[in-house]
Design a protein around this motif. Structure first.
Motif, short mmCIF file in Angstrom:
data_model
loop_
_atom_site.label_atom_id
_atom_site.label_comp_id
_atom_site.label_asym_id
_atom_site.label_seq_id
_atom_site.Cartn_x
_atom_site.Cartn_y
_atom_site.Cartn_z
N LYS A 1 15.51 37.63 33.65
CA LYS A 1 14.38 37.44 34.78
C LYS A 1 13.48 38.64 34.82
O LYS A 1 12.56 38.65 35.69
N SER A 2 13.55 39.66 33.97
CA SER A 2 12.68 40.76 33.87
C SER A 2 12.86 41.39 35.32
O SER A 2 11.71 41.85 35.72
N LEU A 3 13.92 41.40 36.01
CA LEU A 3 14.16 42.22 37.12
C LEU A 3 14.48 43.36 37.28
O LEU A 3 15.76 43.70 36.40
N PRO A 4 14.30 44.35 38.26
CA PRO A 4 15.06 45.59 38.13
C PRO A 4 16.37 45.60 38.78
O PRO A 4 16.57 44.55 39.62
N ILE A 5 17.35 46.44 38.24
CA ILE A 5 18.55 46.11 38.81
C ILE A 5 18.86 47.62 39.26
O ILE A 5 18.66 48.73 38.64
N TYR A 6 19.54 47.72 40.49
CA TYR A 6 20.24 49.07 41.25
C TYR A 6 21.67 49.07 41.12
O TYR A 6 22.18 48.04 41.64
N ALA A 7 22.07 50.12 41.08
CA ALA A 7 23.57 50.46 41.33
C ALA A 7 23.88 51.30 42.15
O ALA A 7 23.34 52.77 42.01
N THR A 8 24.48 50.89 43.47
CA THR A 8 24.24 51.81 44.74
C THR A 8 25.86 52.37 44.85
O THR A 8 26.78 51.81 44.40
N PRO A 9 26.09 53.06 45.60
CA PRO A 9 27.39 53.83 46.06
C PRO A 9 28.07 52.59 47.20
O PRO A 9 27.36 51.54 47.38
N THR A 10 29.54 52.28 47.15
CA THR A 10 30.17 51.27 48.02
C THR A 10 29.63 51.64 49.68
O THR A 10 29.59 52.83 50.06
N GLY A 11 29.36 50.61 50.23
CA GLY A 11 28.86 50.77 51.45
C GLY A 11 27.29 49.91 51.46
O GLY A 11 26.53 50.26 51.03
N TRP A 12 27.52 48.74 52.50
CA TRP A 12 26.18 48.00 52.48
C TRP A 12 25.03 49.02 52.96
O TRP A 12 23.81 48.82 52.77
N LYS A 13 25.21 49.95 53.72
CA LYS A 13 24.11 50.87 54.15
C LYS A 13 23.18 51.25 52.94
O LYS A 13 22.13 51.59 53.30
N PHE A 14 24.01 51.38 51.81
CA PHE A 14 23.13 51.83 50.70
C PHE A 14 22.03 50.76 50.13
O PHE A 14 21.14 51.42 49.45
N PHE A 15 22.35 49.66 50.55
CA PHE A 15 21.16 48.43 50.20
C PHE A 15 20.05 48.68 51.16
O PHE A 15 19.20 47.90 50.85
N SER A 16 20.10 49.09 52.28
CA SER A 16 19.03 48.73 53.28
C SER A 16 17.82 49.18 52.77
O SER A 16 16.53 48.45 53.05
N SER A 17 17.72 50.53 52.28
CA SER A 17 16.24 51.09 52.28
C SER A 17 15.54 50.25 51.03
O SER A 17 14.42 49.98 51.11
N LEU A 18 16.52 49.64 49.89
CA LEU A 18 16.00 49.07 48.88
C LEU A 18 15.68 47.57 49.36
O LEU A 18 14.42 47.11 49.05
N LEU A 19 16.17 47.00 50.41
CA LEU A 19 15.99 45.71 50.96
C LEU A 19 14.47 45.92 51.63
O LEU A 19 13.62 45.13 51.70
N ASN A 20 14.48 46.93 52.64
CA ASN A 20 13.23 47.14 53.57
C ASN A 20 12.10 47.40 52.49
O ASN A 20 10.98 47.26 52.91
N ALA A 21 12.25 48.26 51.48
CA ALA A 21 11.14 48.67 50.67
C ALA A 21 10.64 47.51 49.57
O ALA A 21 9.82 47.63 48.80
N LYS A 22 11.14 46.42 49.81
CA LYS A 22 10.99 45.11 48.89
C LYS A 22 11.28 45.43 47.38
O LYS A 22 10.51 45.02 46.57
N LYS A 23 12.27 46.60 47.15
CA LYS A 23 12.76 46.77 45.85
C LYS A 23 13.83 45.51 45.22
O LYS A 23 13.57 45.29 44.20
N ILE A 24 14.30 45.12 46.17
CA ILE A 24 15.46 44.19 45.73
C ILE A 24 15.32 42.89 46.86
O ILE A 24 14.89 43.01 48.00
N SER A 25 15.84 41.87 46.45
CA SER A 25 15.68 40.46 47.38
C SER A 25 17.28 40.23 47.60
O SER A 25 17.79 39.25 48.39
N LEU A 26 18.05 40.50 46.68
CA LEU A 26 19.48 40.15 46.65
C LEU A 26 20.35 41.34 46.24
O LEU A 26 20.12 42.11 45.34
#
Ligand code: G16
Length: 542
Positions: free
Chosen positions: A335-360
């Motif tokens: 889908k030509s979407l960027p993919i990120y790999a974060t450490p374990t812990g939901w808190k590491f997704f928050s900044s990406l979600l808030n910055a609209k870098k990811i949707s899922l």
């Protein structure tokens, strides 16, 4: 109203793990233990006076006693409004949603998530910030620092607040509001998903079992699946939140929810099975005699994301935690979407979600979520599956095979060794660290190691660094990742994560543990798990 200054002494073990502070109930019951932590939290925050605090929990033993203490501290610390789930109940996603909906300063969630509950088991406390996201490391570090030096907290001498009746009362300068635990969250789900389509699915005879494991999601699931969506009465099992979860281990996986998986493997199993954990942020999906791994579930949700109008034109990217098998990476690529790999812990997704870098985003530990709120969300993920089934008219198994036929199958297995002694486990990981680099180029069971590394992460938005998040051993055709769990309440838990991928359709139906056997044997040889820990088999395999 008289504010009391209560003298106290620090406890030095108030260190947050992967998700807040988790300890045995007996630890939390020590004099001033909970109060110290909550006052240390308030001492770490600025500018909350007059603002709103959300409070709720998963209903486990000590939930309501803790809430009464927190109410007293919050009044004394001058919060303007406390919004509390009726009977002290709020699932983690519902609390996160209420925080943003009611524009609260933050929220306190009482839960030890998937850990068992009861007087002899675990209790926990975590804090979500104004965006409904788990407290970042910088904040939890501050709390720990305050906890080390605390010598007093503020409280008020009031009678316990009645948590059973919806309504408002004012105590001192603080309004206490008891709210329906389910209503706002259920309304939000109806904004996201096509409830008419799912209702028609149930009308057509589609059958489902949902196991709430006597934990927080019972009331949410009963209202959403049975009342709103018309699933037949009895769809939701173990639906009353109990202080000890009725003896069940509230972790939806094939080990701890085996009774449920066994039910889904009977000849008369319904079309769809799902379960959630203690606080409702994790989920497990099963079809008739078929189990969906968390990484495949994440991939299938990604595949159909934009079929749900709420997400149309808003699919920015995907993140998974590093230990999560990279099945979803292929979907992102297509889908030509960027993919990120974060450490374990939901808190590491928050900044990406808030910055609209990811949707899922999602994890191997049975958590998936989207920008709809900043926590993982079990019922949301289950509704997503129901919506996909309603759109495609395909079974769980067909949807999963479609994914494998299109992208290949990624076999994955997480193997946890619980209840280990801390010292030998640390020695084992130190030994691995020492030889990590020298493993490159070596071959185990015909699989060559091409690269090894220690996983260090720099948050692309905040620049915050998280070091030593696990060990990566990459083979030409598979991967071993290992780390220590940060959610246990005693001893050490080693988590070994295995994955490998195949495009050979004749292998798709293999049991993952069989497909991954060489890598599992290689890991035992490299780490010498038995020699260091004395355990020759994992306690949990998912
Ligand atoms: C928490 C975290 C998840 C993590 C899980 C397991 O979930 O939010 O990100 O994957 O713990 O962590 P560990 O491997 O350190 O035990 P939950 O549902 O327990 O809040």
């Amino acid at each position: 109203m008289d504010i009391q200054v209560i003298k106290t002494e620090p406890y030095f073990d108030q260190i947050c793990g992967t998700s807040g502070l988790r300890k045995k109930v007996s630890v939390f019951k020590q004099p001033n233990y909970l109060e110290n932590f909550v006052q240390s939290l308030f001492n770490s925050l600025d500018g909350f006076e007059g603002k709103t605090l959300i409070i709720g929990g998963d209903g486990r033993y000590f939930n309501n006693q803790a809430i009464q203490s927190i109410i007293k501290l919050a009044i004394a610390n001058q919060f303007g409004r406390l919004i509390i789930g009726q009977n002290g109940i709020l699932s983690t996603p519902a609390a996160s949603h209420l925080i943003t909906k009611r524009e609260a300063f933050g929220g306190i969630i009482l839960s030890a998530s998937h850990n068992p509950g009861g007087p002899n088991y675990d209790f926990g406390i975590k804090y979500d910030t104004a965006d409904g996201a788990p407290a970042p490391q910088s904040l939890t570090d501050k709390i720990t620092e305050h906890a080390k030096t605390i010598d007093h907290y503020w409280s008020v001498a009031i009678k316990d607040v009645k948590l059973s009746e919806i309504g408002e009362e004012t105590i001192g300068n603080t309004v206490i509001e008891i709210v329906d635990s389910v209503k706002d969250y259920a309304e939000y789900m109806q904004e996201i998903f096509d409830f008419d389509a799912i209702r028609n699915l149930f009308k057509s005879g589609f059958k489902m079992h949902y196991d709430a494991l006597n934990a927080v999601t019972g009331p949410y699931a009963s209202y959403i699946f049975e009342t709103l969506l018309g699933a037949e009465e009895g769809t939701v099992l173990n639906k009353t939140p109990l202080p000890d979860f009725g003896g069940l281990h509230p972790e939806p996986n094939l080990t701890y929810a085996k009774h449920f998986a066994d039910m889904m493997y009977q000849d008369d199993a319904p079309d769809f099975g799902a379960a959630s954990d203690g606080d409702g942020d994790r989920y497990m999906i099963l079809g008739k005699k078929f189990f969906v791994t968390p990484s495949d579930s994440l991939s299938i949700i990604a595949k159909y994301m934009e079929e749900i109008p709420f997400y149309k034109g808003r699919f920015y990217g995907i993140a998974r935690s590093m230990p999560t098998a990279p099945a979803v990476d292929s979907v992102a690529k297509s889908k030509s979407l960027p993919i990120y790999a974060t450490p374990t812990g939901w808190k590491f997704f928050s900044s990406l979600l808030n910055a609209k870098k990811i949707s899922l985003c999602g994890e191997e530990s049975f958590g998936t979520g989207s920008f709809h709120l900043c926590e993982k969300d079990g019922i949301w993920a289950i509704l997503f599956w129901l919506n996909i089934i309603a759109i495609t008219n395909k079974s769980v198994q067909e949807l999963t095979y479609d994914l494998w036929n299109e992208y290949g199958r990624t076999f994955t297995s997480t193997q946890s060794y619980e209840g280990l002694e801390i010292e030998p486990t640390n020695m084992m990981l130190d030994a691995l660290k020492d030889k990590l680099e020298s493993l490159e180029g070596q071959t185990f069971y015909n699989h060559k190691i091409v690269q090894t590394s220690i996983f260090n992460y720099t948050d692309p938005i905040t620049g915050d660094e998280a070091k030593n998040q696990g060990y990566i051993i990459d083979f030409e055709d598979g991967r071993i990742f290992c780390r220590l769990s940060g959610t246990g309440s005693s001893g050490a838990t080693l988590r070994m994560y295995y994955s490998c991928r195949t495009n050979r359709k004749e292998l798709f139906s293999l049991d993952p543990v069989v497909a991954l056997d060489d890598f599992i044997k290689a890991a035992n040889e490299i780490l010498q798990i038995k020699e260091f820990t004395g355990k020759d088999a994992p306690t949990v395999v998912t």
